[in-house]
Design a protein around this motif. Structure first.
Motif, PDB file in Angstrom:
ATOM      1  N   TYR A 246      16.503  23.890   0.459  1.00 55.34           N
ATOM      2  CA  TYR A 246      16.798  23.747   1.942  1.00 55.34           C
ATOM      3  C   TYR A 246      17.774  22.977   2.398  1.00 55.34           C
ATOM      4  N   SER A 251      16.968  26.694   6.290  1.00 51.49           N
ATOM      5  CA  SER A 251      15.584  25.866   6.183  1.00 51.49           C
ATOM      6  C   SER A 251      14.632  26.551   7.130  1.00 51.49           C
ATOM      7  N   HIS A 280      15.830  19.071  -0.613  1.00 49.98           N
ATOM      8  CA  HIS A 280      16.956  19.096   0.324  1.00 49.98           C
ATOM      9  C   HIS A 280      18.501  19.110  -0.560  1.00 49.98           C
TER      10      HIS A 280
END
Ligand SMILES: NC(=O)c1ccc[n+]([C@@H]2O[C@H](COP(=O)([O-])OP(=O)(O)OC[C@H]3O[C@@H](n4cnc5c(N)ncnc54)[C@H](OP(=O)(O)O)[C@@H]3O)[C@@H](O)[C@H]2O)c1
Length: 391
Positions: A246, A251, A280
């Motif tokens: 993400y 996201s 991330h």
């Protein structure tokens, strides 16, 4: 800009966060045209040695983009190196951006002409590679770029039509030739799906994966092919098993904003899992860059996930809280209800396989300190407008 955005997020309540832009842009501001870049690159190839020239080219790029002074840490010896990326998609574009800022020369591939021109206009040397489409393999100019690279990254997933990884099945010979030249390192972006079902137990890289569906089996086969290529060609191959990726523009915040009323079957199935590994995109970049610059010369597998394999429903709830206050009417969610049609899709065992993936190895061996150890800080940064690592 990223630091400023993080500071705002740290001090801001939901009211501030609600004013974040509806969707984060993936554009970044390296302000140099493709023609200028190509001219500079040709000058480098025709005149000075690439490494020596690479420094000057990249200094000029940086100054024109107005970003301040870069630190030249490209190769393991502190000299900028060149990377060829198969599949300039979401993650590898972020990686390309991070590497370029650090003084690396970047070339890569994509499948369509539109995307190729878009990449060129951002200053990347881009080539078409689409073996699914009448075996559209790399052309001569691309092969030359490949042979010149010191590092290669592949982000191309396995496809059903190939007996093995599409890159290896199309260009093994060119890769072997690169290995007999200056190629030092190959990184293969894989997936934690290879582990299969461990009923919620922790998994580390040493365990033998037991992939449960066709896609995950193909992924595991691709990993093995790359590691075997490394052994045979005498090149260091690192396999990165990524959790759910993400970042800006991709996201739970985007899901809540645009499509929560209509979750896909895959999303609904994931909603039932107790543990989901995620990471991330900025942390993927940091891990891969560290591995590339580590000077390590032995093949290795690394899990790239955060510390917090929380259920998807918890992540969605957090995203909703960042976007809406309790008086607003958030979109209806079906996180915990499988629609009729999707119940049969439970047959896709990979989506319901439960495991918690450990990131101990990247921390111990590559000294990685995660920027976003949990989805909370990652989502907060995105909600506050941070576009890192695309900025
Ligand atoms: N998304 C996730 O949550 C997740 C989780 C774990 C692992 N992964 C894997 O990690 C890697 C990076 O993920 P990502 O989400 O950043 O990938 P992505 O955005 O989908 O990018 C994949 C890249 O590979 C190219 N590509 C795809 N299929 C190809 C084919 N058959 N032949 C040639 N090129 C092909 C795409 O070309 P175009 O640019 O032309 O589209 C794109 O550049 C991928 O292998 C992905 O499967 C993803």
């Amino acid at each position: 800009m990223a630091l400023l955005a993080m500071a705002v997020a740290a001090g801001a309540g939901a009211a501030h966060l609600r004013s974040a832009p509806a969707s984060a842009s993936l554009e970044w501001g390296a302000g140099i045209g493709a023609d200028t870049m190509r001219g500079l690159r040709n000058g480098v190839r025709n005149g000075r040695s690439m490494r020596e020239g690479g420094r000057r080219v990249l200094r000029l790029v940086w100054c024109r983009s107005g970003g301040g002074e870069p630190d030249y840490e490209g190769g393991s010896d502190g000299v900028p190196s060149s990377v060829f990326i198969f599949g300039m998609g979401y993650t590898s574009l972020a990686l390309a951006n991070s590497l370029r800022k650090r003084g690396w020369e970047v070339a890569g591939t994509c499948r369509s002409e539109e995307k190729r021109s878009a990449l060129e206009s951002r200053g990347f040397q881009a080539h078409r590679f689409n073996p699914d489409n009448d075996a559209e393999c790399l052309r001569e100019e691309a092969i030359q770029d490949l042979h010149r690279s010191t590092h290669i990254v592949s982000s191309v997933p396995p496809v059903g039509d190939f007996d093995c990884d599409p890159v290896l099945s199309s260009h093994r010979e060119a890769l072997v030739q690169a290995a007999s030249g200056g190629l030092q390192w190959v990184g293969y972006l894989s997936s934690t799906s290879v582990y299969g079902d461990w009923q919620g137990g922790w998994v580390e890289e040493e365990i033998e994966p037991r992939p449960v569906d066709r896609k995950a089996v193909a992924r595991r086969e691709a990993e093995k092919s790359w590691l075997q290529f490394g052994d045979e060609a005498g090149v260091c191959v690192h396999v990165f098993r990524l959790g759910g990726i993400y970042g800006p523009g991709r996201s739970a915040l985007d899901t809540v904003r645009v499509s929560e009323k209509k979750l896909s079957t895959r999303q609904q199935l994931r909603g039932h899992k107790r543990f989901t590994s995620r990471v991330h995109v900025a942390d993927i970049c940091q891990v891969v860059v560290k591995a590339m610059e580590s000077g390590q010369r032995t093949g290795r597998v690394y899990n790239v996930v955060d510390d917090d394999p929380s259920p998807r429903a918890e992540v969605m709830a957090y995203a909703r809280a960042l976007l809406y206050d309790e008086h607003e009417n958030p979109p209806v969610t079906s996180d915990n209800e499988l629609s009729e049609g999707s119940a049969s899709a439970v047959a896709n065992a990979s989506l319901v396989a439960e495991k918690r993936v450990s990131n101990r190895r990247v921390k111990e061996e590559l000294q990685v300190e995660l920027l976003h150890p949990s989805f909370r800080s990652g989502l907060e940064a995105i909600a506050s407008g941070s576009n890192a690592p695309f900025d």
